[in-house]
Write a protein that holds these residues in place. Structure first.
Motif, PDB file in Angstrom:
ATOM      1  N   VAL A 135       0.831  -1.198   0.000  1.00 28.00           N
ATOM      2  CA  VAL A 135       0.000   0.000   0.000  1.00 28.00           C
ATOM      3  C   VAL A 135       0.869   1.253   0.000  1.00 28.00           C
ATOM      4  CG1 VAL A 135      -1.623   1.374   1.387  1.00 28.00           C
ATOM      5  CG2 VAL A 135      -2.026  -1.068   1.053  1.00 28.00           C
ATOM      6  N   PHE A 136       1.917   1.263   0.830  1.00 30.27           N
ATOM      7  CA  PHE A 136       2.833   2.409   0.876  1.00 30.27           C
ATOM      8  C   PHE A 136       3.458   2.668  -0.495  1.00 30.27           C
ATOM      9  CE2 PHE A 136       7.270   3.817   1.193  1.00 30.27           C
ATOM     10  CZ  PHE A 136       7.101   5.066   1.797  1.00 30.27           C
ATOM     11  N   TRP A 137       3.895   1.596  -1.158  1.00 30.62           N
ATOM     12  CA  TRP A 137       4.563   1.734  -2.454  1.00 30.62           C
ATOM     13  C   TRP A 137       3.599   2.234  -3.533  1.00 30.62           C
ATOM     14  CZ3 TRP A 137       8.838   2.710  -4.648  1.00 30.62           C
ATOM     15  CH2 TRP A 137       9.079   2.389  -5.997  1.00 30.62           C
ATOM     16  N   ILE A 138       2.386   1.693  -3.546  1.00 30.72           N
ATOM     17  CA  ILE A 138       1.400   2.118  -4.546  1.00 30.72           C
ATOM     18  C   ILE A 138       1.048   3.591  -4.366  1.00 30.72           C
ATOM     19  CG2 ILE A 138      -0.943   1.767  -5.426  1.00 30.72           C
ATOM     20  CD1 ILE A 138      -0.676  -1.178  -4.468  1.00 30.72           C
ATOM     21  N   VAL A 139       0.805   4.006  -3.111  1.00 33.21           N
ATOM     22  CA  VAL A 139       0.486   5.409  -2.827  1.00 33.21           C
ATOM     23  C   VAL A 139       1.622   6.312  -3.286  1.00 33.21           C
ATOM     24  CG1 VAL A 139       0.116   7.102  -0.989  1.00 33.21           C
ATOM     25  CG2 VAL A 139      -1.077   4.913  -0.917  1.00 33.21           C
ATOM     26  N   LEU A 140       2.851   5.918  -2.973  1.00 35.24           N
ATOM     27  CA  LEU A 140       4.026   6.720  -3.349  1.00 35.24           C
ATOM     28  C   LEU A 140       4.136   6.861  -4.860  1.00 35.24           C
ATOM     29  CD1 LEU A 140       6.662   8.141  -2.407  1.00 35.24           C
ATOM     30  CD2 LEU A 140       7.801   5.916  -2.654  1.00 35.24           C
ATOM     31  N   VAL A 141       4.060   5.745  -5.569  1.00 37.61           N
ATOM     32  CA  VAL A 141       4.244   5.750  -7.021  1.00 37.61           C
ATOM     33  C   VAL A 141       3.126   6.527  -7.722  1.00 37.61           C
ATOM     34  CG1 VAL A 141       4.234   4.290  -9.079  1.00 37.61           C
ATOM     35  CG2 VAL A 141       5.592   3.629  -7.097  1.00 37.61           C
ATOM     36  N   GLU A 142       1.886   6.259  -7.363  1.00 43.19           N
ATOM     37  CA  GLU A 142       0.773   6.912  -8.053  1.00 43.19           C
ATOM     38  C   GLU A 142       0.719   8.408  -7.751  1.00 43.19           C
ATOM     39  OE1 GLU A 142      -2.402   3.376  -8.998  1.00 43.19           O
ATOM     40  OE2 GLU A 142      -2.830   4.690  -7.291  1.00 43.19           O
ATOM     41  N   ASN A 143       1.014   8.802  -6.506  1.00 45.43           N
ATOM     42  CA  ASN A 143       0.979  10.231  -6.174  1.00 45.43           C
ATOM     43  C   ASN A 143       2.122  11.000  -6.812  1.00 45.43           C
ATOM     44  OD1 ASN A 143      -1.356   9.994  -4.697  1.00 45.43           O
ATOM     45  ND2 ASN A 143      -0.337   9.881  -2.709  1.00 45.43           N
ATOM     46  N   MET A 144       3.312  10.399  -6.844  1.00 46.04           N
ATOM     47  CA  MET A 144       4.457  11.072  -7.465  1.00 46.04           C
ATOM     48  C   MET A 144       4.284  11.183  -8.977  1.00 46.04           C
ATOM     49  SD  MET A 144       7.811   9.669  -5.392  1.00 46.04           S
ATOM     50  CE  MET A 144       8.878  10.634  -6.458  1.00 46.04           C
ATOM     51  N   SER A 145       3.561  10.244  -9.560  1.00 43.14           N
ATOM     52  CA  SER A 145       3.380  10.234 -11.014  1.00 43.14           C
ATOM     53  C   SER A 145       2.328  11.230 -11.485  1.00 43.14           C
ATOM     54  CB  SER A 145       2.962   8.830 -11.470  1.00 43.14           C
ATOM     55  OG  SER A 145       3.875   7.853 -11.054  1.00 43.14           O
ATOM     56  N   LYS A 146       1.410  11.572 -10.603  1.00 49.04           N
ATOM     57  CA  LYS A 146       0.228  12.343 -10.987  1.00 49.04           C
ATOM     58  C   LYS A 146       0.539  13.617 -11.783  1.00 49.04           C
ATOM     59  CE  LYS A 146      -3.003  12.069  -7.989  1.00 49.04           C
ATOM     60  NZ  LYS A 146      -3.830  12.282  -6.758  1.00 49.04           N
ATOM     61  N   PRO A 147       1.532  14.433 -11.390  1.00 47.33           N
ATOM     62  CA  PRO A 147       1.793  15.665 -12.161  1.00 47.33           C
ATOM     63  C   PRO A 147       2.310  15.411 -13.574  1.00 47.33           C
ATOM     64  CG  PRO A 147       2.776  15.774  -9.964  1.00 47.33           C
ATOM     65  CD  PRO A 147       2.396  14.350 -10.197  1.00 47.33           C
ATOM     66  N   PHE A 148       2.812  14.201 -13.832  1.00 45.64           N
ATOM     67  CA  PHE A 148       3.476  13.924 -15.102  1.00 45.64           C
ATOM     68  C   PHE A 148       2.651  13.041 -16.038  1.00 45.64           C
ATOM     69  CE2 PHE A 148       6.588  14.313 -11.650  1.00 45.64           C
ATOM     70  CZ  PHE A 148       7.209  15.505 -12.033  1.00 45.64           C
ATOM     71  N   VAL A 149       1.513  12.566 -15.554  1.00 42.55           N
ATOM     72  CA  VAL A 149       0.615  11.786 -16.407  1.00 42.55           C
ATOM     73  C   VAL A 149      -0.242  12.762 -17.206  1.00 42.55           C
ATOM     74  CG1 VAL A 149      -1.307  10.162 -16.454  1.00 42.55           C
ATOM     75  CG2 VAL A 149       0.579   9.809 -14.838  1.00 42.55           C
TER      76      VAL A 149
END
Length: 389
Positions: free
Chosen positions: A155-169
């Protein structure tokens, strides 16, 4: 003067289609899905291929080498068992594939590939679309297939990856309408549900005959929360009265002990046949199973990670004119009632299993024929893609 003439003849040849013009490259990538997956390949890939405008690159899992086709390339991230260790390092291989392909547009279908996708986006300057097929955080919490410490880490990893990616998607595709509520922080999205990719079968009202030998079908991903074992016990109860019925189970089980449990149970019931694998199966194999089946079973658990979604299997049944039985769900019932296409059962209610099925078999199905509303919306998808070229 000679140089100007050469340039003129090159331009003239291109206009006359005498010199090949390289088509823009689009890559569609997944970790968990086979190369010929129902969504990535059939719904998205074939929709793009029909335009004859792009060179498609499908990236995923396969145990075999796919045949060469014009404007379609396949790349394998995995070609054997997909262990957790290999999946952790999958981004390294994905980086190399992106460097080789050099797409103008990349569609990723799982959070696991976002780190590499972001790195190469800065280097190759492609557009990035995230096809959000699952609420992965909710899945991990609800499906209970991992020990608690692994669940927390995931859960920690998914939250980190998806939130960090959001500005660049650049854009999101939601595979479920309920994601509009589940992901309120995402504004740049298009909803493209998992409706049927092909032609809608012409159906007329149908009814089962008495003493008819019926084949039941369960297909797709086979996990505990999809209720396959419960449906097998339910079917074994049905056989006490209807021994000429048959159940076929086709698909892949990502959890080894669950595959073992299915095999052990099926070995005791000759009327249950298994076409199951630890590895993803091509969607074509599932479509072939629909051709011979009479009734489709959708015995999903009603968890928060499942109940708000519309199973793609339901759209397949509607498009192919197959009656289906599903776990109690008010939204699914509303859809089924539109066409008189199915009925809800409690698969754990073994006491009333036979009487419930007999009530089902008395019905006339598909009094209203499904039309284009159950088909994948290619037009919306293609307009989205064309906006980037």
């Amino acid at each position: 003067m000679i140089v100007f003439k050469s340039i003129f003849f090159i331009i003239f040849a291109i206009v006359q289609n005498k010199l090949p013009v390289e088509k823009p490259k689009i890559a569609i990538a997944s970790v968990l899905k086979p190369l010929q997956d129902a969504r990535a390949f059939y719904r998205l890939g074939l929709s793009l291929r029909e335009t004859n405008k792009y060179h498609l690159n499908i990236i995923g899992f396969s145990l075999k080498n796919e045949p060469l086709e014009e404007d379609l390339s396949h790349f394998k991230l995995f070609d054997q068992e997909r262990s957790a260790w290999k999946r952790f390092f999958v981004n390294i291989k994905f980086l190399g594939l992106l460097k080789k392909i050099k797409p103008k547009l990349l569609i990723v279908t799982t959070y696991e590939l976002l780190p590499a996708a972001l790195i190469m986006k800065f280097l190759l300057r492609y557009k990035l679309i995230y096809d959000l097929q699952e609420n992965y955080i909710l899945n991990v919490k609800q499906n209970k297939t991992l020990p608690k410490w692994k669940q927390n880490l995931a859960v920690f990893w998914i939250v980190l990856v998806e939130n960090m990616s959001k500005p660049f998607v650049d854009h999101y595709i939601f595979a479920e309408d309920c994601y509009k509520r589940e992901f309120p922080g995402i504004a740049n999205f298009t909803v493209l549900e998992n409706k049927f990719y092909g032609e809608i079968k012409s159906v007329s009202p149908t009814k089962f005959e008495s003493n008819q030998a019926i084949e039941f079908l369960i297909s797709g991903t086979l996990t505990p929360v999809y209720g396959v074992i419960e449906a097998m016990h339910w079917f074994a109860e049905i056989l006490k009265v209807y021994p000429n019925f048959h159940l076929k189970i086709v698909g892949h089980y990502p959890i080894k002990f669950y595959g073992k449990e299915m095999r052990e149970l099926a070995s005791k019931v000759p009327q249950i046949s298994l076409e199951i694998s630890e590895n993803p199966v091509d969607y074509k194999q599932i479509l072939e199973a629909y051709e011979t089946c009479g009734i489709v079973l959708l015995p999903y658990y009603q968890l928060p990670s499942i109940s708000p979604k519309i199973p793609s299997k339901m759209y397949e049944c509607l498009a192919l004119g197959k009656p289906f039985i599903f776990s109690p769900n008010s939204e699914w019932k509303q859809i089924a009632n539109q066409y008189q296409s199915g009925l809800e059962f409690e698969f754990t209610d073994l006491k009333n299993a036979v009487s419930n099925l007999e009530d089902f078999l008395k019905l006339t199905f598909y009094c209203k024929a499904p039309k284009q509303e159950v088909r994948f919306d290619r037009a919306v998808f293609l307009r989205l893609i064309e906006g980037y070229f």
